[in-house]
Design an enzyme around this catalytic site. Structure first.
Site, PDB file in Angstrom:
ATOM      1  N   HIS A 365       0.755  -1.170   0.011  1.00  0.00           N
ATOM      2  CA  HIS A 365      -0.060  -0.012   0.008  1.00  0.00           C
ATOM      3  C   HIS A 365       0.687   1.253   0.049  1.00  0.00           C
ATOM      4  O   HIS A 365       0.621   2.318  -0.393  1.00  0.00           O
ATOM      5  CB  HIS A 365      -0.952   0.210   1.089  1.00  0.00           C
ATOM      6  CG  HIS A 365      -2.233  -0.983   0.830  1.00  0.00           C
ATOM      7  ND1 HIS A 365      -2.214  -2.231   1.283  1.00  0.00           N
ATOM      8  CD2 HIS A 365      -3.368  -0.695   0.169  1.00  0.00           C
ATOM      9  CE1 HIS A 365      -3.308  -2.666   0.803  1.00  0.00           C
ATOM     10  NE2 HIS A 365      -3.924  -1.657   0.000  1.00  0.00           N
ATOM     11  N   CYS A 676     -10.295  -2.550 -10.431  1.00  0.00           N
ATOM     12  CA  CYS A 676      -9.776  -1.223  -9.670  1.00  0.00           C
ATOM     13  C   CYS A 676      -8.386  -1.648  -8.994  1.00  0.00           C
ATOM     14  O   CYS A 676      -7.826  -0.708  -8.423  1.00  0.00           O
ATOM     15  CB  CYS A 676     -10.470  -0.845  -8.484  1.00  0.00           C
ATOM     16  SG  CYS A 676     -10.958  -2.197  -7.293  1.00  0.00           S
TER      17      CYS A 676
HETATM   18  C1  PEP Z   1      -7.070  -4.686  -4.608  1.00  0.00           C
HETATM   19  O1  PEP Z   1      -6.745  -5.428  -3.957  1.00  0.00           O
HETATM   20  O2  PEP Z   1      -6.755  -4.868  -5.959  1.00  0.00           O
HETATM   21  C2  PEP Z   1      -7.620  -3.577  -4.239  1.00  0.00           C
HETATM   22  C3  PEP Z   1      -7.902  -2.475  -5.245  1.00  0.00           C
HETATM   23  O3  PEP Z   1      -7.782  -3.373  -2.858  1.00  0.00           O
HETATM   24  P1  PEP Z   1      -6.257  -2.848  -1.905  1.00  0.00           P
HETATM   25  O4  PEP Z   1      -5.171  -2.624  -2.972  1.00  0.00           O
HETATM   26  O5  PEP Z   1      -6.676  -1.676  -1.118  1.00  0.00           O
HETATM   27  O6  PEP Z   1      -6.277  -4.192  -1.290  1.00  0.00           O
END
Ligand code: PEP
Ligand code: MG
Length: 753
Positions: A365, A676
């Site tokens: 993240h 996403c």
């Molecule tokens: C994903 O897992 O692709 C997502 C969009 O959520 P995050 O990156 O916040 O886990």
């Protein structure tokens, strides 16, 4: 060849860049280092001269020195030419038996039996070929081939950076700058003084100022102050008991005196009661200017460290374990062992020009947030905090993963030019998209954006985005010191919905657990948090928190009729979770008296869901693929672990087949899934998704124009052919090669950035 030696090579190779005056010298040092460390008889680099379409021997350890700069070959000649032509690696244990083998007597290569060649590609274009040879017959193992391919990536970076330095007009300095290497996960270039950010996972930003209750904050401060005194007294007593020397006791007593300094304490109280600051923010604001001022005067530097300690102690008692140096208005490069999402959330792109960490990976993240906020980042720099002193100037190259320590003028000039070129390339794409829109063009793909912070809203709107395909609501919670009340949350959603009036906002329910921790959340002592009580699993165990969030979203949606508001459930694994989440939503909506039915959908990010998609149709109004987690769980690779980062491969054939399955199954039911995860933001993987049939994307704000440009550049028939080609590949390298080639063919501007 051994893995360990190889890793050392990777680290040491970067140092040669800083130590070389020319591209040739850098390449010479590289081949020597690789050959010596890996025990190879020959390691050579050929550079491709595009004008005459020839590969020229630019550096070699093992071939005759006289042949360097003289031996060249067309792409039809020999095994090296074949590697350049096909742009694919080639390994053989008996080179001379290969039908393409050609003998180049000038190099003296008849002594060598086994051959390995790896193309050197930058932005999908051939830069050259890296070759390795051994005199004895030798079978290069699959593992070694992979290592050499990674090394080739580094060689491309070395060529890139050495060229950039060689072009710089400033002369090289006598004293060489140290250069460290890691993985560049957020592109861009930043240079400033280095500051260290604490390593405690629970580090937090100061609570947001708005909607704080002054009386409560004042009380919190008084409690923290009392606890700090108690702590100091306890430590003094235990030191005395243990018979420790007077100096330690004296230091603690001095700390205690500073803690009680009436001017400091009064300033904090005033900031809270008169300026409505939160307790932590007030402590920081009351003490930090003095720390800053003292740190600049040599005789007071010692004292500034005492003040830092006091600030740290007080903040810790306020639930804010900031071990970091305070970042003022001056630009800085933040370095840390690792940065939690919450810490990254506090970084202000106006002052933090880059981040460098010892750990991390492409889809951690921290990297996602850095990319999203346009902060260049390099992660996985071994021994960073030992090698760099606070106050050193760092030049961070987020493309190539290089970090120059106290760079000389030549390096700075070269990089500043590069920075301008990069910005110009980005602007060229932005202009292209604007022209297309102004001409009434309609892209075949719908592109929305991913948002984490309200601070990103303006950037998103400026980029032209009208809708949010993923609102990572947990980042709002991370910036608080306690669970926000319904009214605080409602105010936040109202702001976001108002900014996207006329468009849509997809509110993802708070996705915590795993690496996303909230400061005020009970610590879950889990052996494997990524597989633990995260996301919807956690929410369903904390229905009060879930209901509060729902009430806030429903309330804000009720007063924002011009915005389409969707609710999205993360990490769904079983049908009952989606049913339960939906039931609670229906209940809360009824209780709120709202007549507005919000589309209630789910993320597809756990492989189990892929096999039950049709069962979810009645309970999910929409589907969005969280490829970051889907890849993590499909490939059993922790997305935050840099040790296995080369095994985290979003373009892996298995992933492509899975995604193709999702889009085709859902299309049969007239459902159009969105993506996403980061795959949607990166041009090469976004192209793969378009080929597989995806029509909706949610991307990082900065990449919004890039993906729209990609969409306007591709042609449906070409995508059909590409889909067939992609699905026919059996390995990720071949997929990557294909995607690079097609990106260059269809959207050349993107291949260049
Ligand atoms: C994903 O897992 O692709 C997502 C969009 O959520 P995050 O990156 O916040 O886990
Ligand atoms: Mg996810």
């Amino acid at each position: 060849m051994e893995q360990l030696r190889y890793l050392e090579v990777l680290n040491d190779t970067a140092a040669v860049v800083a130590a070389s005056d020319s591209v040739r010298e850098a390449l010479g040092r590289t081949v020597e280092l690789v050959a010596r460390r890996l025990g190879l008889d020959v390691c050579s680099i050929y550079l491709f001269d595009a004008e005459v379409e020839e590969l020229v021997l630019a550096a070699s350890h093992g071939l005759l020195p006289d042949s360097i700069g003289k031996v060249s070959m067309g792409l039809e000649e020999g095994l090296t030419g074949l590697v350049g032509k096909t742009q694919r690696p080639l390994f053989t244990s008996s080179a001379q038996e290969h039908p393409q083998f050609k003998f180049f007597p000038q190099t003296g290569e008849e002594r060598f039996t086994s051959f390995g060649g790896i193309p050197l590609l930058r932005h999908g274009k051939l830069e050259g070929v890296l070759t390795v040879q051994t005199a004895r017959q030798y079978e290069f193992g699959a593992n070694e081939q992979l290592m050499l391919a990674t090394l080739a990536g580094l060689v491309v970076s070395i060529i890139d950076v050495s060229e950039l330095l060689a072009r710089s007009e400033a002369p090289p300095s006598e004293e060489r700058a140290l250069c460290l290497t890691g993985l560049g996960t957020s592109p861009g270039i930043g240079m400033a003084r280095a500051v260290v950010m604490g390593v405690r996972a629970e580090n937090l930003p100061p609570p947001a100022q708005e909607s704080l209750c002054a009386a409560e904050e004042l009380e919190r401060f008084e409690e923290a102050l009392a606890e700090s005194f108690e702590e100091a007294d306890r430590m003094i007593a235990s030191l005395r008991e243990a018979g420790a020397g007077g100096e330690a006791v004296e230091i603690l007593q001095a700390h205690r005196t500073l803690l009680g300094d009436p001017h400091f304490v009064d300033t904090v109280r005033q900031l809270i009661s008169q300026e409505q600051q939160g307790a932590s923010a007030a402590v920081i604001n009351a003490i930090s200017p003095t720390i800053e001022a003292f740190s600049k005067i040599e005789v007071l530097q010692e004292k500034s460290h005492d003040l830092i300690d006091i600030r740290t102690q007080l903040l810790a008692h306020l639930g804010l374990s900031v071990e970091s140096e305070i970042i003022g208005d001056e630009p800085v490069v933040v370095m840390a062992q690792t940065l939690t999402p919450a810490q990254t959330a506090t970084l202000d792109p106006d002052t933090v020009v880059a981040v460098v960490t010892e750990h991390g990976s492409e889809t951690s993240h921290m990297s996602i947030l850095a990319r999203s906020r346009g902060i260049p980042a390099v992660v996985g720099v071994a021994g960073l905090l030992e090698k760099i002193r606070r106050g050193d100037t760092l030049l961070v190259d987020g493309h190539n993963g290089f970090v120059f320590v106290n760079p000389d003028e030549r390096t700075c000039t070269g990089y500043f030019e590069r920075k301008e070129q990069e910005e110009a390339a980005h602007q060229a794409i932005v202009k292209n998209v604007e022209r297309y829109d102004a001409g009434g063009g309609v892209t075949p793909h719908q592109v929305e954006i991913n948002l984490g912070f309200s601070g990103e809203v303006q950037q998103a709107i400026d980029s032209g985005a009208q809708s949010v395909g993923l609102l990572r609501t947990e980042f709002f919670y991370m910036q608080r010191s306690a669970w926000p009340t319904v009214s605080e949350q409602t105010a936040y959603y109202k702001r976001i919905f108002a900014a996207f009036e006329g468009g849509a906002v997809t509110v993802r329910l708070v996705d915590i657990g795993g690496d996303k921790k909230l400061p005020f959340m009970e610590e879950l002592d889990e052996p494997n948090p990524i597989l633990g009580l995260r996301s919807v699993r956690w929410l369903l165990e904390h229905p009060d928190i879930y209901r509060t969030q729902l009430s806030a979203v429903i309330g804000a949606a009720d007063v924002s009729p011009g915005t389409t508001v969707r609710i999205m459930v993360p990490m769904v694994t079983s049908l009952w979770e989606m049913r339960a989440a939906r039931e609670i939503y229906t209940e809360v909506r009824k209780q709120s008296g709202s007549s507005r039915q919000l589309p209630f959908g789910m993320m597809v990010e756990v492989p189990a869901v892929l096999y039950q998609l049709e069962d979810y149709l009645p309970v999910a109004d929409f589907f969005s693929i969280g490829s970051n987690d889907l890849v993590q769980y499909m490939m059993a690779v922790d997305r935050n672990n840099e040790r296995v980062r080369d095994r985290y491969v979003p373009h892996h054939p298995a992933v492509l087949h899975a995604l193709y399955g999702v889009v085709t199954q859902l299309r049969r039911h007239w459902r159009v899934p969105s993506v996403c995860g980061e795959m949607a933001s990166m041009p090469a993987t976004a192209l793969a998704l378009m080929a597989l049939g995806f029509e909706r994307f949610s991307v990082l704000p900065r990449n919004y124009p890039l993906i729209r440009y990609l969409s306007q550049s591709v042609v449906a028939e070409n995508l059909d052919v590409l889909r067939q080609e992609l699905l026919a590949q059996d390995n990720a390298d071949a997929v990557a090669w294909l995607l690079r080639e097609k990106l260059r063919e269809h959207a050349d501007l993107l291949a260049r950035i």
